[in-house]
Each structure stands twice: as structure tokens, then as C-alpha cells.
Design an enzyme around this catalytic site. Structure first.
Site, PDB file in Angstrom:
ATOM      1  N   HIS A 209       0.813  -1.215   0.000  1.00 25.59           N
ATOM      2  CA  HIS A 209       0.000   0.000   0.000  1.00 25.59           C
ATOM      3  C   HIS A 209       0.851   1.271   0.000  1.00 25.59           C
ATOM      4  O   HIS A 209       0.349   2.345  -0.335  1.00 25.59           O
ATOM      5  CB  HIS A 209      -0.936   0.001   1.211  1.00 25.59           C
ATOM      6  CG  HIS A 209      -1.985  -1.056   1.138  1.00 25.59           C
ATOM      7  ND1 HIS A 209      -3.285  -0.799   0.755  1.00 25.59           N
ATOM      8  CD2 HIS A 209      -1.933  -2.392   1.389  1.00 25.59           C
ATOM      9  CE1 HIS A 209      -3.984  -1.920   0.779  1.00 25.59           C
ATOM     10  NE2 HIS A 209      -3.194  -2.900   1.157  1.00 25.59           N
TER      11      HIS A 209
ATOM     12  N   ASP B  76       3.443   9.630  -0.729  1.00 26.49           N
ATOM     13  CA  ASP B  76       2.305   8.820  -0.307  1.00 26.49           C
ATOM     14  C   ASP B  76       2.022   7.788  -1.386  1.00 26.49           C
ATOM     15  O   ASP B  76       2.046   8.118  -2.585  1.00 26.49           O
ATOM     16  CB  ASP B  76       1.064   9.696  -0.102  1.00 26.49           C
ATOM     17  CG  ASP B  76       0.163   9.203   1.016  1.00 26.49           C
ATOM     18  OD1 ASP B  76       0.235   7.999   1.340  1.00 26.49           O
ATOM     19  OD2 ASP B  76      -0.597  10.014   1.565  1.00 26.49           O
TER      20      ASP B  76
END
Length: 470
Positions: free
Chosen positions: A162, A370
Site C-alpha cells: 500500500h 504517499d
């Protein structure tokens, strides 16, 4: 021991810290995050979820969540420090996020990380039916696919990262780099957020393991490992429905009134983490106030910083710095009853988050790095009337999908200031055009589309995706 045809293996269980009054467990949902991503898929699907329950030295029997069976893993205090706070979050996390904070390397941490990964792998091997699919999640458990390959060669093994996967020159700093890469490549399919990440994995497989590798396939010891980008998403319909609820709309109106009915509300919702760019954002906003480009009487900033990894030293130091800076800005530019920044260091439930999204004229999502950033997607999903502006970091995975956002380099404070002013001064028609384009993209790339793409790639027969996504 009941067995499952689908097993999810993740660091944490998706549970509230306290059970409901009737003893049932409920989903623990945070802004973005793994539990939110998988909620729509697993809430009605027979499966087993293996993870840590958040306690020390205990793994109590926990009730099911609907059709989802829960298998807790116990961690001792020593394991929590070495595996979770140490190797996962003081070594891998900063290194995978472009070394925004200096990674820390302690030899003892990796041994603990390996031991805990083995415990997760053994639990998954025990509960998986013959031929089952085991879906391993994220950097905490990067050795689990390889360990499962040894324990249960009959199962399908998926791994999804992720967070970003770093460029080779950063990954090569890891003292146990070969073992980590080999562990991850124990999977049949390695899913990543961005194509560049798959390219990085291929380069490392060639360099470290002597594998034959392309960006979508790695041949290692006669076995083919498939890799690819599968950008994670959200349950768009759930957020849209939540934002349309009358009580949420009413709550948003009250929030705006409580803020003093400003002309503009800027909102940021982050975990309290040094990768999120909170300090850069505060600097930019402070300078706009200093220069008179923003006035406290008509503009307010709301910064939600959800507590995170509070036992890790660097996070405690970060919290102190941010709270000090917020205090300085409010002391210098605030007025009686009118703070320049409303700072909230607390978790929010889903309804309150939806109300905040409705309240915000500008959603400011400016991480330094991110993997994706689901908060940006939640904001777009909540804005059914087509209003609102999204200021988004170029270094969030979501930027590749939301090219109509106001994209910005968060390291460039002057550029960030200019982008904030552009978004605040944009014409309503321009904002509607941008939001419409982002909503159209998101509607076709929701969490079910992500799961369908990943699970179909994992199981070419299509049975796995069909069974999960009825």
C-alpha cells in the site's frame, strides 16, 4: 479450526478497540487506510482475517464480523518494539517514503521482524483451505509470501504493497535487502500502487537476484512472479451516501457556523506522520497570513491530525513541533474567538469526516510522499454538488488519477502558497469542471474495480473475483 478459501493477512485486525454493547465486533475505520479499503469487499464475504489485535501478550478469541472470521496474533512488548515500532516503522517506513526521515538500522530488529512474520505465515497456512487464496498486505509482512511458499505451495499467494516502493538506490541501503526482496517475491502476484514501483522491483530483482525481469513479470528459480500497478481506491457509493445523509448535511452546516461562517474553509486530514507534509503546509499558510494574502476574519484552516505510532520517538517529537507551530501561528495571527488554525489531534468517525468534507471549500492534501492517499478520493466522492477544490501533492499516488486537481510540489513552499491562492481564487465554473472530471474518473475506479482487477490477475479463472464481488 475452520478453514477459509480466502485469507487476508495484515498487521492489524480491522476492529474497534472496544466491542459493541451486544459483544459483536465492528470495523475500525480510519481516514484512508487498509480497513477502509477492504471494508466494501469483505463485509459480506466468507473469509478469515489474520492480524494483531493491538494488545500486548494476548490474543483473545474474538467474534466474527458478519461473515468475516477473526484470527488474532499476539505480540509481546519486545516484539512490538522490534517488529512494529522498530523494523517496520523506523526502518522500512521512512526508507520507502524517500527517506524523508532518516531510516534507523538495528540488527536485532530484523530478527524479531522475521520471527513475527513467520508467526503470521504459520497462522495463514493453518486456516487456508487446499488451493485457497492468501492475500498478504503491506510492508509489515514482506517476508510472509516467501514463508508461505515453503509452508503451503498449494495456495495462491497475493501480496499488495500500500505504500511506495523505493528506487533501487534507496532499497540497496537495507542490510537485509536480498531476504526482503526474496520474501516479497514468494507471491504469485505482487501488486503495487504505481507503474514506477513495479519498474523498481524489476530492476532490483535483476541486480540482487539475477532474475530475468520486466515491469510485469519476474522469472526466479524457474517460477514466474507477476507484478503490476493496481491503484487502490475507496467505496465511492458509501461515501456519497454518507455525505448525502440529512444528519451529516446538518452537521456540516453546524461546523461552518461553529467556525464563524468564514468565506473559505481549508481542510487537511492526515495521520500525524512526517510523510504528510504538515509542517510545510503550516509554513505556507503562516506566510500567507503574514503577507496579508489571507485574512483570519474570512478564511480558516482546519487541520485534523489523527494520532499515530505514539510510542515511536520521532512521532512524539513531530507532534510537539506541530503543536508548537500551531500555537505560534494562532498566537501571532489569531483573534479573540477566531483562531487562524483549528487543530484537532483526535480520530473522527465516518459521519464527522463526511461533514468535514462538505464543510471544506479547499481540501489540502500535500504529503511529501504517499502511496495513494484515500482522503483525497473521499473528498471528491463527498462533493456530489460539484463544488470544492482539491490541492494535491504531485508525490501522492492519487495525483496520477486526479490530473484536474491543483497539483503542487509540497517541498516548494512558495509554489504551495501560489497554488493555495490559485485554488482560493478560482472561478466557480473552473472548480466545477475540475471536480466533474475527478468524480467521473473516480466513479469508474472505485474499490470494487480495484479488487476485481487485482483478484482477476491473481486468479486467471475469475472464480476468486466473482466469489468476492457478487
Amino acid at each position: 479450526m475452520r478453514q477459509s478459501s480466502l485469507v487476508v493477512v495484515a498487521n492489524r485486525l480491522p476492529l474497534d478497540d472496544s466491542a459493541a454493547p451486544d459483544g459483536a465486533c465492528e470495523w475500525r475505520r480510519s481516514p484512508g487506510g487498509l480497513a477502509s479499503a477492504l471494508h466494501a469487499i469483505l463485509q459480506q464475504t466468507p473469509a478469515t482475517w489474520i492480524g494483531w489485535n493491538g494488545g500486548i501478550d494476548s490474543a483473545p478469541v474474538l467474534p466474527d464480523i458478519g461473515t468475516l472470521r477473526i484470527r488474532p496474533i499476539a505480540l509481546s512488548e519486545k516484539e512490538l518494539r522490534g517488529y512494529y515500532e522498530g523494523f517496520a516503522n523506523s526502518t522500512l517506513w521512512p526508507l520507502y517514503h524517500d527517506a524523508v526521515e532518516q531510516p534507523v538500522f538495528h540488527r536485532d530488529w530484523f530478527q524479531t521482524y522475521r520471527d513475527v512474520n513467520r508467526r503470521f505465515a504459520e497462522a495463514a497456512a493453518e486456516v487456508a483451505e487446499p488451493g485457497a487464496a492468501i492475500w498478504v498486505q503491506d510492508y509489515h509482512l514482506q517476508l510472509v509470501p516467501g514463508l508461505l511458499r515453503e509452508l503451503r505451495p498449494d495456495v495462491l499467494i497475493g501480496f499488495f504493497l500500500h505504500v511506495p516502493f523505493p528506487p533501487p538506490e534507496l532499497f540497496m541501503q537495507l542490510p537485509r535487502r536480498t531476504e526482503l526482496l526474496t520474501g516479497m517475491l514468494g507471491a504469485d502476484l505482487v501488486g503495487l500502487q504505481r507503474p514506477q514501483a513495479a519498474h523498481n522491483v524489476a530492476q532490483l530483482a535483476t541486480k540482487l537476484l539475477g532474475a530475468q525481469a520486466t515491469d510485469d513479470q519476474i522469472t526466479l528459480d524457474g517460477r514466474v512472479v507477476r507484478t503490476g500497478a493496481f491503484p487502490v481506491s475507496i467505496d465511492v457509493s458509501e461515501m456519497a451516501a454518507l455525505a448525502a445523509r440529512p444528519d451529516v448535511v446538518k452537521r456540516a452546516a453546524k461546523m461552518r457556523a461553529d467556525l464563524g461562517q468564514p468565506r473559505r474553509v481549508l481542510l487537511s486530514v492526515d495521520r500525524l506522520d512526517y510523510t504528510k507534509g504538515i509542517e510545510h503546509r503550516l509554513t505556507a499558510y503562516s506566510e500567507l497570513l503574514r503577507d496579508g494574502r489571507v485574512k483570519v476574519r474570512d478564511t480558516v484552516m482546519v487541520q485534523v491530525a489523527v494520532p499515530s505510532r505514539e510510542r515511536v520517538d520521532s512521532y512524539r517529537v513531530l507532534r510537539d513541533r506541530i503543536e508548537g507551530e500551531v500555537g505560534r501561528i494562532n498566537g501571532e495571527y489569531g483573534r479573540v474567538g477566531e483562531p487562524a488554525i483549528h487543530y484537532l489531534n483526535q480520530p473522527f468517525d465516518r459521519a464527522d469526516l463526511a461533514a468535514l468534507y462538505l464543510t471544506a471549500d479547499l481540501m489540502v492534501v500535500t504529503p511529501l510522499r504517499d502511496g495513494m492517499n484515500l482522503v483525497a478520493k473521499e473528498y471528491v466522492a463527498a462533493r456530489a454538488d460539484g463544488t470544492g477544490a482539491l490541492v494535491l501533492s504531485e508525490f501522492a499516488g492519487a495525483a496520477a488519477e486526479f490530473e484536474h486537481a491543483f497539483l503542487v510540489n509540497p517541498h516548494d513552499v512558495d509554489g504551495l502558497k501560489a497554488t493555495l491562492l490559485s485554488a482560493m481564487g478560482a472561478e466557480p465554473a473552473d472548480l466545477r469542471r475540475r471536480m466533474r472530471a475527478m468524480r467521473e474518473h473516480l466513479s469508474g475506479h472505485d474499490i470494487l474495480a480495484w479488487a476485481r482487477a487485482y483478484l482477476t490477475a491473481l486468479d486467471h479463472t475469475g472464480r476468486l473475483a466473482a466469489g468476492l464481488l457478487r
